[in-house]
Design a protein around this motif. Structure first.
Motif, PDB file in Angstrom:
ATOM      1  N   THR A 161     -27.070  21.377  58.347  1.00 32.81           N
ATOM      2  CA  THR A 161     -27.697  21.529  59.662  1.00 32.81           C
ATOM      3  C   THR A 161     -29.104  22.093  59.493  1.00 32.81           C
ATOM      4  O   THR A 161     -29.291  23.165  58.900  1.00 32.81           O
ATOM      5  N   ALA A 163     -33.144  22.637  61.429  1.00 32.79           N
ATOM      6  CA  ALA A 163     -33.775  22.862  62.734  1.00 32.79           C
ATOM      7  C   ALA A 163     -35.188  22.307  62.743  1.00 32.79           C
ATOM      8  O   ALA A 163     -35.840  22.176  61.709  1.00 32.79           O
ATOM      9  N   ASP A 172     -40.419  17.804  64.308  1.00 30.38           N
ATOM     10  CA  ASP A 172     -39.148  17.096  64.480  1.00 30.38           C
ATOM     11  C   ASP A 172     -39.251  15.658  63.979  1.00 30.38           C
ATOM     12  O   ASP A 172     -38.391  15.176  63.241  1.00 30.38           O
ATOM     13  N   THR A 186     -30.220   9.934  61.055  1.00 32.63           N
ATOM     14  CA  THR A 186     -30.143  11.019  62.028  1.00 32.63           C
ATOM     15  C   THR A 186     -30.219  10.436  63.432  1.00 32.63           C
ATOM     16  O   THR A 186     -30.785   9.357  63.641  1.00 32.63           O
ATOM     17  N   GLY A 190     -28.136  14.854  67.637  1.00 35.03           N
ATOM     18  CA  GLY A 190     -27.717  15.819  66.625  1.00 35.03           C
ATOM     19  C   GLY A 190     -26.699  15.305  65.646  1.00 35.03           C
ATOM     20  O   GLY A 190     -26.382  15.982  64.663  1.00 35.03           O
ATOM     21  N   ALA A 195     -27.438  16.967  60.509  1.00 32.36           N
ATOM     22  CA  ALA A 195     -27.568  17.406  61.895  1.00 32.36           C
ATOM     23  C   ALA A 195     -28.916  18.097  62.080  1.00 32.36           C
ATOM     24  O   ALA A 195     -29.276  18.982  61.297  1.00 32.36           O
ATOM     25  N   ASN A 197     -30.980  20.322  64.739  1.00 35.04           N
ATOM     26  CA  ASN A 197     -30.781  21.156  65.915  1.00 35.04           C
ATOM     27  C   ASN A 197     -32.130  21.677  66.403  1.00 35.04           C
ATOM     28  O   ASN A 197     -32.662  22.638  65.844  1.00 35.04           O
ATOM     29  N   THR A 199     -34.677  23.884  67.882  1.00 35.06           N
ATOM     30  CA  THR A 199     -34.505  25.315  68.113  1.00 35.06           C
ATOM     31  C   THR A 199     -35.868  25.989  68.168  1.00 35.06           C
ATOM     32  O   THR A 199     -36.756  25.677  67.371  1.00 35.06           O
ATOM     33  N   LEU A 213     -27.947  28.189  59.925  1.00 35.79           N
ATOM     34  CA  LEU A 213     -28.834  27.066  59.635  1.00 35.79           C
ATOM     35  C   LEU A 213     -29.020  26.964  58.132  1.00 35.79           C
ATOM     36  O   LEU A 213     -29.103  27.975  57.433  1.00 35.79           O
TER      37      LEU A 213
END
Length: 378
Positions: A161, A163, A172, A186, A190, A195, A197, A199, A213
């Motif tokens: 996971t 972020a 991102d 991906t 999510g 994954a 996330n 944030t 994370l």
């Protein structure tokens, strides 16, 4: 055939016919002239109804409490932007990530913003070129994928996971594009091989420290904070992914740019130019000021905008990773668009017209002229 009556000449008859035709033609010409005159009158009236461009009474500016937004931090803290704006009042609002700032700009809550390139591209594409113009660069570089020290390669990320600051934001998209290049799938919800996330940066630091994370693709100073205060290691430094073939500047990629609402720019071009004068001065200050003074002032500005100053070692490391420049590196934008399309956060489109660098080049002069790379005016 012409009928000739005894005792009457044919010539006068033809003359009268010609005279009649000329008269009819004259009537048509007069009528056409009246239509044209009426049209010109209406156009003149319509043009007169459009207000002439004037300086704005207020300019509402958005930016983030990040090191990569230092031209805004310094420009506000030092009063550089306000001084250059003159009688125009400067109001500011801070954001955590680009998509939220774009929403505010499109809603009229702000007029201009320091922002990452991908949210600007998304806005331009969704509005079919009507929403924003990129008017300058602000910062290049300063983004890294930092992970737990036991993760030593991309092959170990499956099922992990990670972020990013916000879905569709510049980091991102960069993270999703890089994972795709490593063979991972991906999804924006999510799910997928890795994954992601979205944030807030401060929350990402806490989640990483709490073991929730495995890593994050972050702008400075957050990448440095995770490395120096949370024990993370750098798996990918984004500068290594840009060889300079698109911009002519190896290792440089746009992290922060300055954009303006197109309607605001059309109504207040002098205000936009004044903002750019302040922006150029702020970038020059960052590049010319001794390190100790620069670090102190940036930290004071971060304290005010983000609520916390940074340890000196964090700020020093972060500053080494960022280049402050007014060049938006326009040649990189087709790839940024392509990455966004592959990531599923934007759609394929023509981004010609995204840049309007005319005012910037007027402010900087011919010696420092920057190019729109065929994607707008310069």
């Amino acid at each position: 055939m012409t009928r000739i009556v005894a005792g009457e000449s044919a010539v006068p008859k033809r003359k009268r016919a010609v005279e009649a035709a000329l008269a009819i033609g004259l009537v048509f010409l007069i009528a056409a002239g009246a239509v044209v005159a009426s049209s010109i009158s209406r156009n003149t009236a319509a043009e007169a109804a459009i207000p002439a461009p004037t300086p704005a009474a207020e300019l509402k500016l958005g930016y983030f409490g990040n090191l990569t937004h230092a031209p805004a931090l310094v420009g506000v803290k030092q009063g550089i932007l306000a001084r250059n704006l003159g009688d125009t009042k400067l109001s500011t609002e801070t954001f955590n990530a680009g998509p939220a700032a774009i929403e505010a700009l499109n809603a009229g809550a702000i007029d201009a913003a320091y922002i990452g390139p991908n949210p600007a591209i998304n806005s331009f594409v969704k509005s079919e070129g009507e929403s924003v113009s990129v008017i300058a660069g602000a910062a290049a570089g300063g983004a890294q994928l930092v992970v737990r020290p036991e993760i030593t390669s991309a092959a170990e990320l499956k099922g992990k996971t990670l972020a990013s600051p916000q879905l569709g934001g510049t980091q991102d998209v960069a993270l999703r594009a890089w994972l795709g290049s490593q063979g991972y799938k991906t999804n924006v919800d999510g799910s997928g091989d890795v994954a992601i996330n979205p944030t807030e940066n401060a929350q990402a630091l806490k989640l990483f420290q709490d073991g929730k994370l495995d890593g994050a693709w972050l702008p400075e100073p957050w990448a440095s904070r995770l490395v120096l205060t949370a024990g993370a290691k750098v798996l990918v430094d984004e500068k290594d992914l840009w060889d300079g073939s698109l911009s002519g500047k190896a290792g440089q990629f746009p992290t922060t740019i300055l954009i303006v609402n197109k309607k605001f720019a059309a109504a207040h071009p002098d205000t936009v130019k004044a903002l750019l004068r302040g922006h150029v001065e702020s970038v020059a200050w960052l590049n010319d000021t001794p390190a100790a003074e620069k670090t102190s002032l940036i930290n004071d500005a971060l304290q005010e905008s983000a609520g916390a100053a940074l340890p000196t070692d964090v700020l020093d490391r972060a500053l080494q990773n960022v280049v402050f420049t007014v060049d938006p590196l326009a040649g990189t934008y087709p790839k940024l668009l392509e990455d966004g399309v592959k990531a599923g956060t934007t759609k394929q489109s023509d981004i010609t017209g995204l840049f309007d660098l005319r005012a910037l080049n007027e402010v900087t002069g011919t010696a420092e002229r920057v190019s729109a790379a065929g994607l707008g005016q310069d």
